[in-house]
Design an enzyme around this catalytic site. Sequence first.
Site, mmCIF file in Angstrom:
data_model
loop_
_atom_site.group_PDB
_atom_site.id
_atom_site.type_symbol
_atom_site.label_atom_id
_atom_site.label_comp_id
_atom_site.label_asym_id
_atom_site.label_seq_id
_atom_site.Cartn_x
_atom_site.Cartn_y
_atom_site.Cartn_z
ATOM 1 N N ASP A 39 -11.427 2.387 3.558
ATOM 2 C CA ASP A 39 -11.508 0.705 2.805
ATOM 3 C C ASP A 39 -13.493 0.720 3.298
ATOM 4 O O ASP A 39 -13.699 -0.530 2.938
ATOM 5 C CB ASP A 39 -11.154 -0.099 4.966
ATOM 6 C CG ASP A 39 -9.971 -0.178 4.555
ATOM 7 O OD1 ASP A 39 -9.765 -0.564 2.829
ATOM 8 O OD2 ASP A 39 -9.559 -0.551 5.032
ATOM 9 N N GLN B 243 -4.907 -2.187 9.314
ATOM 10 C CA GLN B 243 -4.503 -3.828 8.567
ATOM 11 C C GLN B 243 -5.373 -4.478 9.617
ATOM 12 O O GLN B 243 -4.935 -4.785 10.343
ATOM 13 C CB GLN B 243 -2.939 -3.704 8.343
ATOM 14 C CG GLN B 243 -2.490 -4.241 7.611
ATOM 15 C CD GLN B 243 -3.099 -4.529 6.083
ATOM 16 O OE1 GLN B 243 -3.552 -3.607 5.403
ATOM 17 N NE2 GLN B 243 -3.918 -5.703 5.732
ATOM 18 N N LYS C 271 1.002 -1.198 0.420
ATOM 19 C CA LYS C 271 -0.086 -0.178 0.076
ATOM 20 C C LYS C 271 0.689 1.477 -0.318
ATOM 21 O O LYS C 271 0.225 2.147 -0.686
ATOM 22 C CB LYS C 271 -1.149 -0.159 1.369
ATOM 23 C CG LYS C 271 -1.899 -1.082 1.065
ATOM 24 C CD LYS C 271 -2.850 -1.152 2.198
ATOM 25 C CE LYS C 271 -3.932 -2.327 1.941
ATOM 26 N NZ LYS C 271 -5.000 -2.787 2.835
#
Length: 282
Positions: free
Chosen positions: A118, A95, A51
């Site tokens: 997200d 994460q 990322k």
Amino acid sequence: MSAILIDGKKVAADCKKLIAEEVSQFSGRKPGLAVIIVGNNPASRVYVNGKRKDCAECGIESYEYALPEDTTQEELIELVHRLNEDENVDGILAQLPLPDHLDADDVIYNIVPDKDVDAFHPISVGRITLGKYGFVPCTPYGVMELLNAYNIQVYGKHCVVVGRSNIVGKPMSMLLLHSNATVTIAHSKTTDLAAITKQADILVCAAGKRGLITADMVKEGAVVIDVSINRNDEGKLCGDVVFDEVREKASYITPVPGGVGPMTRVMLLQNTITAYYNHINK
Ligand code: NAD
């Protein structure tokens, strides 16, 4: 007939180039993504590195918060609140998975919805259900972009989604529905999976079960999108679809790897850009 291969790597590279061009036009502050990683999960480390590399390639600032395994829930939430207020941060993601003693839902609920790149926050989920969304979960978003890139019409088609998870199956079904498909969702308790999958004009497989979808379960000419990432006996990556036999029956098919995976990564960048625009236009 052998299916046309949907090249996720190429589509993702093209999208990334466009994002990089767009970001290069921004004057002043660049978009910023904060990534929180807790503990030493090696897979999480690989994802976070990926990322950050993607961000760097597109001119997006990434800020990593690597916290030790024994971080408490309070410490983690305090960091999230700090990032919620940080003017340089447009998007925040934690994460997953987090270590067992931490409550991931609580972390997600504490991210302000405007920075929820997200799209896991209940407000984002609600917006997606209502069809009034800003952020879209990266994997289903990537699938929609792949279909778009290959001019595959969704309107009026019967789409079958195998899997009903909150991060893939459910939002995938919603996006297809908002594009005017007729959507059927199959899952682990579906009694006759083949009878359902055989009806699909577009079949999206996200069960995480290798070998699940064989050629006899697919309609001639169907579009087959394999989201899953499994490993075969040799340790190589594979999806749910028995690729070699299904490709002879499908009209379009995604490979694993090189299909949906690269798109998931790029859509996070796209969501970060959306967050940036929302933030500067506030
Ligand atoms: P999950 O385990 O949360 O959900 C799996 C879903 O599949 C469940 O809803 C379950 O009911 C259904 N299912 C399981 N066995 C089934 C069966 N035999 N028949 C029908 N349905 C069945 O998984 P997830 O997080 O949704 O991920 C699904 C897969 O997609 C995994 O392989 C994951 O690694 C992969 N994934 C890939 C990407 C990507 O970028 N390509 C992103 C996220 C997830």
